[in-house]
Design a protein around this motif. Structure first.
Motif, PDB file in Angstrom:
ATOM      1  N   ASP B  72       0.861  -1.274  -0.034  1.00  0.00           N
ATOM      2  CA  ASP B  72       0.041   0.066  -0.200  1.00  0.00           C
ATOM      3  C   ASP B  72       0.947   1.257   0.025  1.00  0.00           C
ATOM      4  O   ASP B  72       2.250   1.426   0.289  1.00  0.00           O
ATOM      5  CB  ASP B  72      -0.730   0.003   1.355  1.00  0.00           C
ATOM      6  CG  ASP B  72      -1.684  -1.059   1.464  1.00  0.00           C
ATOM      7  OD1 ASP B  72      -2.231  -1.685   0.300  1.00  0.00           O
ATOM      8  OD2 ASP B  72      -2.138  -1.506   2.635  1.00  0.00           O
ATOM      9  N   ASP B  73       0.486   2.516  -0.485  1.00  0.00           N
ATOM     10  CA  ASP B  73       1.082   3.512  -0.262  1.00  0.00           C
ATOM     11  C   ASP B  73       2.272   3.660  -0.833  1.00  0.00           C
ATOM     12  O   ASP B  73       3.106   4.284  -0.545  1.00  0.00           O
ATOM     13  CB  ASP B  73       1.136   3.970   1.136  1.00  0.00           C
ATOM     14  CG  ASP B  73      -0.027   3.645   1.800  1.00  0.00           C
ATOM     15  OD1 ASP B  73      -1.231   3.993   1.508  1.00  0.00           O
ATOM     16  OD2 ASP B  73       0.033   3.189   3.126  1.00  0.00           O
ATOM     17  N   THR B  74       2.195   3.123  -2.085  1.00  0.00           N
ATOM     18  CA  THR B  74       3.680   3.337  -3.115  1.00  0.00           C
ATOM     19  C   THR B  74       3.149   3.653  -4.323  1.00  0.00           C
ATOM     20  O   THR B  74       2.036   3.145  -4.856  1.00  0.00           O
ATOM     21  CB  THR B  74       4.714   2.133  -3.117  1.00  0.00           C
ATOM     22  OG1 THR B  74       3.672   0.914  -3.335  1.00  0.00           O
ATOM     23  CG2 THR B  74       4.842   1.997  -1.653  1.00  0.00           C
ATOM     24  N   ALA B  75       4.064   4.517  -5.182  1.00  0.00           N
ATOM     25  CA  ALA B  75       3.617   4.837  -6.459  1.00  0.00           C
ATOM     26  C   ALA B  75       3.950   3.672  -7.500  1.00  0.00           C
ATOM     27  O   ALA B  75       5.017   2.736  -7.147  1.00  0.00           O
ATOM     28  CB  ALA B  75       4.631   6.068  -7.065  1.00  0.00           C
ATOM     29  N   SER B 275     -10.250   2.545  -9.324  1.00  0.00           N
ATOM     30  CA  SER B 275      -9.772   2.431  -7.698  1.00  0.00           C
ATOM     31  C   SER B 275      -8.012   2.427  -7.847  1.00  0.00           C
ATOM     32  O   SER B 275      -7.312   2.815  -6.994  1.00  0.00           O
ATOM     33  CB  SER B 275     -10.307   1.177  -7.133  1.00  0.00           C
ATOM     34  OG  SER B 275     -11.718   1.428  -6.751  1.00  0.00           O
ATOM     35  N   ASN B 277      -6.134   3.588 -10.279  1.00  0.00           N
ATOM     36  CA  ASN B 277      -5.380   5.017 -10.677  1.00  0.00           C
ATOM     37  C   ASN B 277      -5.398   5.790  -9.516  1.00  0.00           C
ATOM     38  O   ASN B 277      -4.630   6.414  -9.362  1.00  0.00           O
ATOM     39  CB  ASN B 277      -6.255   5.455 -11.703  1.00  0.00           C
ATOM     40  CG  ASN B 277      -6.278   4.729 -12.962  1.00  0.00           C
ATOM     41  OD1 ASN B 277      -7.074   4.635 -13.743  1.00  0.00           O
ATOM     42  ND2 ASN B 277      -5.330   3.643 -13.169  1.00  0.00           N
ATOM     43  N   MET B 278      -6.528   5.629  -8.489  1.00  0.00           N
ATOM     44  CA  MET B 278      -6.476   6.330  -7.310  1.00  0.00           C
ATOM     45  C   MET B 278      -5.443   5.989  -6.260  1.00  0.00           C
ATOM     46  O   MET B 278      -4.610   6.780  -5.919  1.00  0.00           O
ATOM     47  CB  MET B 278      -8.045   6.410  -6.664  1.00  0.00           C
ATOM     48  CG  MET B 278      -8.994   6.785  -7.539  1.00  0.00           C
ATOM     49  SD  MET B 278     -10.727   6.714  -6.977  1.00  0.00           S
ATOM     50  CE  MET B 278     -10.969   7.923  -5.580  1.00  0.00           C
ATOM     51  N   LYS B 279      -5.472   4.661  -5.931  1.00  0.00           N
ATOM     52  CA  LYS B 279      -4.520   4.283  -5.126  1.00  0.00           C
ATOM     53  C   LYS B 279      -3.055   4.337  -5.356  1.00  0.00           C
ATOM     54  O   LYS B 279      -2.367   4.514  -4.381  1.00  0.00           O
ATOM     55  CB  LYS B 279      -4.755   2.797  -4.701  1.00  0.00           C
ATOM     56  CG  LYS B 279      -4.051   2.201  -3.558  1.00  0.00           C
ATOM     57  CD  LYS B 279      -4.649   1.076  -2.975  1.00  0.00           C
ATOM     58  CE  LYS B 279      -4.137   0.508  -1.577  1.00  0.00           C
ATOM     59  NZ  LYS B 279      -3.189  -0.478  -1.969  1.00  0.00           N
ATOM     60  N   LEU B 280      -2.708   4.096  -6.572  1.00  0.00           N
ATOM     61  CA  LEU B 280      -1.401   4.455  -7.031  1.00  0.00           C
ATOM     62  C   LEU B 280      -0.930   5.800  -7.528  1.00  0.00           C
ATOM     63  O   LEU B 280      -0.034   6.385  -7.886  1.00  0.00           O
ATOM     64  CB  LEU B 280      -0.972   3.564  -8.233  1.00  0.00           C
ATOM     65  CG  LEU B 280      -1.093   2.047  -7.830  1.00  0.00           C
ATOM     66  CD1 LEU B 280      -1.065   1.285  -9.257  1.00  0.00           C
ATOM     67  CD2 LEU B 280       0.183   1.623  -6.949  1.00  0.00           C
ATOM     68  N   ALA B 281      -2.152   6.725  -7.076  1.00  0.00           N
ATOM     69  CA  ALA B 281      -1.951   7.903  -7.515  1.00  0.00           C
ATOM     70  C   ALA B 281      -1.461   8.419  -9.036  1.00  0.00           C
ATOM     71  O   ALA B 281      -0.768   9.346  -8.995  1.00  0.00           O
ATOM     72  CB  ALA B 281      -1.009   8.606  -6.512  1.00  0.00           C
ATOM     73  N   SER B 282      -2.073   7.701  -9.792  1.00  0.00           N
ATOM     74  CA  SER B 282      -1.651   7.762 -11.179  1.00  0.00           C
ATOM     75  C   SER B 282      -2.195   9.154 -11.790  1.00  0.00           C
ATOM     76  O   SER B 282      -1.845   9.669 -12.664  1.00  0.00           O
ATOM     77  CB  SER B 282      -2.225   6.542 -11.963  1.00  0.00           C
ATOM     78  OG  SER B 282      -1.552   5.290 -11.555  1.00  0.00           O
ATOM     79  N   GLY B 283      -3.764   9.215 -11.502  1.00  0.00           N
ATOM     80  CA  GLY B 283      -4.469  10.509 -12.131  1.00  0.00           C
ATOM     81  C   GLY B 283      -5.845   9.602 -12.443  1.00  0.00           C
ATOM     82  O   GLY B 283      -6.189   8.723 -12.035  1.00  0.00           O
ATOM     83  N   ILE B 284      -6.640  10.731 -13.058  1.00  0.00           N
ATOM     84  CA  ILE B 284      -8.054  10.315 -13.410  1.00  0.00           C
ATOM     85  C   ILE B 284      -8.115  10.121 -15.017  1.00  0.00           C
ATOM     86  O   ILE B 284      -7.960  11.105 -15.770  1.00  0.00           O
ATOM     87  CB  ILE B 284      -9.001  11.181 -12.729  1.00  0.00           C
ATOM     88  CG1 ILE B 284      -8.786  11.630 -11.252  1.00  0.00           C
ATOM     89  CG2 ILE B 284     -10.426  11.247 -13.280  1.00  0.00           C
ATOM     90  CD1 ILE B 284      -9.502  12.551 -10.572  1.00  0.00           C
TER      91      ILE B 284
END
Lengths: 434, 434
Positions: B72-75, B275, B277-284
Motif C-alpha cells: 500500500d501507499d507506493t507509486a 480504484s 488509478n486512485m490508490k497508485l496516485a496515477s491520475g483520473i
C-alpha cells in the motif's frame, strides 16, 4: 466477557493473538491473549477473527434513509430542495421513527457505533427514542431552518430555538450519557443570523453540548451566503460564533487560506464525506492540508440519498483513495491515518471521551469482523485490510457501551427486530414513492 | 432452469417480476415472468431477489492475488518493480495455480463471470488450467517482458514469442470457446520494438486473438517511453501496430488530443481502472471524453495489490463517483452508463460475442443477488442499487455458459473447494512473506 482474536486496538497498536475483556460498560483489559486470559480466567470467552473499536460516523442523516436511491445524478441544491427536503417534510412521527431505525440498523450492522446525526426539522423525538432503544451512541439534534426552506419545513426562529431547548433538556445525557445533544442549523443558506447566534447561545448555556452544521460543501452554497452576508461562508460562521472546539462542520470542501486558519486556530472539527462530495460533484476537500494544520478530521457517510449506503468501511477506503489521486501522491492518507479519522478523530469531533480506541478503562464500543473470506485472503496487515478490503458486511458483532447490540450468531440485531424494521421501511418508502 | 426474480437484462431493460430461462449454455428466454413461465412450464424454478448479466472484469491480474495488501501507499513503478514483480517472479508452477485459483474464486463469488486477465511471464499454463477448471470466461495471456525486467522475469524476445504461440495453440478456444488468447506485452517500458511488433504479428496470424497491454497509466511511464522512442506512449503503440479493434489498453489516464483521436479512429478499447488509478496516485482517466468519442470503455479492478479487492461492484460505484467529481458534474456517468461498461463494454473489449446482457440466444452468464438487506432497503431502482449500493458479497449465485459455478445455497464454489483454495493461498502467502 473476554473477546479473543486479532485486536486492532488503535491506529498503531495491533495484537495478532489478542483479547479484549469487557466488564459492564468499560474495557477492563486489552492486550496479548496469553497475558489477558491469565488475569481474567473466569470470563466467558467469545472467539472472533478480528476485533476493532467501533467506528464513528462523523456526519450522518439517519432519517434520510427512506430516500436511498431516489435522486442519483443531481447537484447539491437541486438534490436537496427538490428531492430530499420534500421527502423529510412528508414524514409523520411514525415514519420518522421507521426512517431513524433503518439508519441506526444499517450503522450498527456495519460496525458504526457512534453517529453525529443531523435529524430533520420535525419529529426529532422519534429519532432520539429510536437511538436510545437500538443502542447507538449518538451526538444528535433537530435541524434548524428559518429561511429559504421548502414548504412544511420553515420555522419561526424563536419557536425553533425553543424546541431545540426542549429536546436538549429531554435527551442530552440520556441513556447513561450515550445520547448527547448537538444544536444543528441546516446550513447558513437556510438560517438567519438570529438563528445562528441563537444556536451559539444555547450551546454556551448547557454543559457538553455541541454545534453541528454543513459548511462550504458547494460553490453555489458559498455564493448564496456571500450574497446574503457579504462574507465567505466559514468567515461568516466564525462571525456569528459557529466555530470552536464544540463545533463540527461537515464537508469544508471549498475553503480559502484565511478560512483554514480560522478552522485551525479555533479548534473547529471538520467531517470529511468523500463519497457524498464525489456523487454530488461538490469537489474534493483539502484533507491533507487540514491534517497538516492539526485540525481534527472525522469521516462521514452523509445520507443514503447521496452515498447510497452508511457503510463506513467503504468510506475509509474512499477517504484514502480520493486524497491520493487528488494530491498525485500515493503516500498520503495511509490506512492508519484514515482509520484514525474513523475512530479517534470522529470521537473527538463528537465530543465523547474515552471512545474510539480499545484501551483499558475506556468505553466498551467494540466490533468484530469475519476474515475467513476470499476478499481477506491473504491478510498481511490488519489495518490495510480494515481500510482497503473490508466491507461492513464482514461485521458479525457490535457492542456499544458494553451492550451487545448486533450479533450475527444470535439472529442479528439484539435491541430490536431487524426484519420488521426493513419490512416497515419498505412499506413506508413505497407509500412515499406514490 | 427457470431463474425468477427482478431481472436487469441490460442497462435499459428491467423486468420487475421477471424470469430468465437457461437451456444448455444459452438463454432460451428472458422477460416478464408471467409470459416466460407459460412458455416454459416444465423447467425447474429457482427464486432469487435480483438477476443480472455476469459482470466483465476488463483488466485483472488474477495471479497477483497472493500480494493483496503487500505494498500500500507506493507509486506505480516502485510498487511494480520493488514489490509486485519480485513476488510474481518468486512463484513456482504450483504457487501460480494457487494464486490464479484465488483470483478466479474471488471474481466468481462476487459476480464477475468474464475476465481480461494479465498473467505473469512464467507458468501461464497453471492459470489457464485454473480458469478452465473453475469455469470463468477468460481472455488471457502470458506476459511478455524482454527489457527492463527484474531478475527472473526478463526473456529472450524470440523465446517469449514462441512460448506465446505454444500457449495460444494449446488454450485459445479451449472449454468450448470460453477461454481465448490475448497476446500480452507488459507495457512499452518493458518490451522492445521487436517484441511489440512480434505481438501484432501473432495476433494477425490467428483468428479471434486479441492484444492486451497497459498504456499511459503514469507520467513516469510515459517519460520512459519518450526517452526510448522519442514518441508519446500511445502514438508509439500505434506506430508498432498495437492499436485497433483487437486491442485492449488498460488505463489510458494521460493522453493527448492526438492520442485520443488514435484510440477513437482505430477502434481501440480502453479499460478504466478507477480504484487502482486512485490508490497508485496515477491520475483520473478522461472517461467521459472517451465515451463522447465513441470509444468502448470496459471497467477493471486491476490486481489485489493495488485495489485491494476484485469486487466489480465497488469498481462500478467508484467509476461513476470519480468522473462526477473530476468533471464537477453530477449528471455524468449515471448508473446505466457504468453498468454498460461493466457488462456490454467489457464483453466488446474482451471479444466475446453474445455476452454481457441477458438476451434470448445469448450465452448464459447470469448472476443473482440477495436484496433482503438493510443496505438494499428501500430499493426504488435496481440499476441504482447495482451500481451505488450493492457489494459483491450480495451475490448468491453465478452461472457461466449455463454452468452453475457458485451457489451459496449449495456450499459456495461448485467447481472446486473454496475453503481449500483460501487455506492453500494463506500457506503460500505466509511462505512468500518470509
Amino acid at each position: 466477557m473476554l473477546l479473543a482474536g486479532t485486536v486492532v486496538a488503535d491506529p498503531t497498536t495491533v495484537y495478532e493473538d489478542g483479547a479484549v475483556v469487557v466488564a459492564d460498560d468499560r474495557i477492563a483489559a486489552v492486550g496479548e491473549r496469553s497475558e489477558v486470559a491469565d488475569t481474567y480466567p473466569d470470563h466467558p470467552v467469545r472467539e472472533f477473527d478480528l476485533l476493532a473499536p467501533g467506528l464513528v460516523g462523523g456526519h450522518v442523516h439517519s432519517v434520510q434513509s427512506l430516500g436511498r436511491g431516489i435522486a442519483d445524478d443531481t447537484a447539491l441544491l437541486e438534490w436537496l430542495f427538490d428531492h430530499v427536503l420534500p421527502m423529510e417534510a412528508s414524514l409523520d412521527e411514525r415514519e420518522m421513527r421507521i426512517a431513524a431505525e433503518l439508519g441506526y440498523l444499517e450503522l450498527l450492522e456495519s460496525g458504526t457505533t457512534t453517529a453525529i446525526d443531523h435529524l430533520s426539522v420535525d419529529h426529532a423525538d422519534a429519532a432520539f427514542e429510536a437511538a436510545i432503544d437500538l443502542g447507538i451512541r449518538g451526538r444528535m439534534g433537530k435541524v434548524l431552518m428559518d429561511k429559504r426552506a421548502p414548504e412544511g419545513l420553515e420555522e419561526d426562529t424563536d419557536a425553533a430555538l425553543e424546541e431545540t431547548e426542549r429536546l436538549l433538556q429531554t435527551y442530552h445525557g440520556a441513556a447513561d450519557e450515550r445520547i448527547r445533544y448537538a444544536v444543528t442549523p441546516r446550513f447558513a443558506v437556510s438560517c438567519t443570523e438570529a438563528c445562528l447566534r441563537g444556536a451559539r447561545d444555547i450551546a454556551d448555556r448547557y454543559e457538553g453540548v455541541r454545534i453541528h452544521t454543513h459548511a462550504s460543501e458547494n460553490t453555489d452554497e458559498i455564493e448564496t451566503v456571500r450574497e446574503d452576508t457579504g462574507m465567505r461562508n466559514i468567515a461568516w460562521l466564525d462571525e456569528v460564533g459557529l466555530t470552536g472546539e464544540d463545533v463540527v462542520l461537515a464537508h469544508c470542501v471549498h475553503t480559502t487560506e484565511r478560512e483554514r486558519e480560522i478552522l485551525a486556530t479555533t479548534g473547529t472539527h471538520v467531517t470529511y464525506c468523500p463519497s457524498s462530495n464525489m456523487k454530488l460533484a461538490s469537489g474534493i476537500a483539502p484533507i491533507v492540508d487540514y491534517l497538516d494544520r492539526g485540525i481534527t478530521v472525522a469521516l462521514g457517510n452523509d445520507g443514503p440519498p447521496c452515498n447510497n449506503t452508511l457503510d463506513q468501511f467503504t468510506e475509509m477506503r474512499q477517504a484514502s483513495l480520493l486524497q491520493k489521486v487528488e494530491r498525485l501522491d500515493p503516500e498520503v492518507t495511509p490506512a492508519r491515518a484514515v482509520f484514525e479519522m474513523a475512530t479517534l478523530g470522529g470521537a473527538r469531533a463528537a465530543g465523547f471521551e474515552e471512545v474510539g480506541a480499545l484501551r483499558e478503562g475506556w468505553r466498551a464500543d467494540v466490533i468484530a469482523l469475519d476474515t475467513d473470506l476470499t476478499r481477506a485472503t491473504p491478510l498481511p496487515d490488519p489495518l490495510s485490510h480494515l481500510v482497503f478490503s473490508a466491507h461492513g458486511d464482514d461485521v458479525t458483532f457490535t457492542m456499544v457501551d458494553g451492550t451487545v447490540v448486533y450479533d450475527e450468531a444470535f439472529g442479528g440485531l439484539q435491541t430490536g427486530d431487524g426484519d420488521r424494521i426493513r419490512r416497515r421501511a419498505r412499506e413506508v418508502a413505497a407509500e412515499l414513492h406514490e
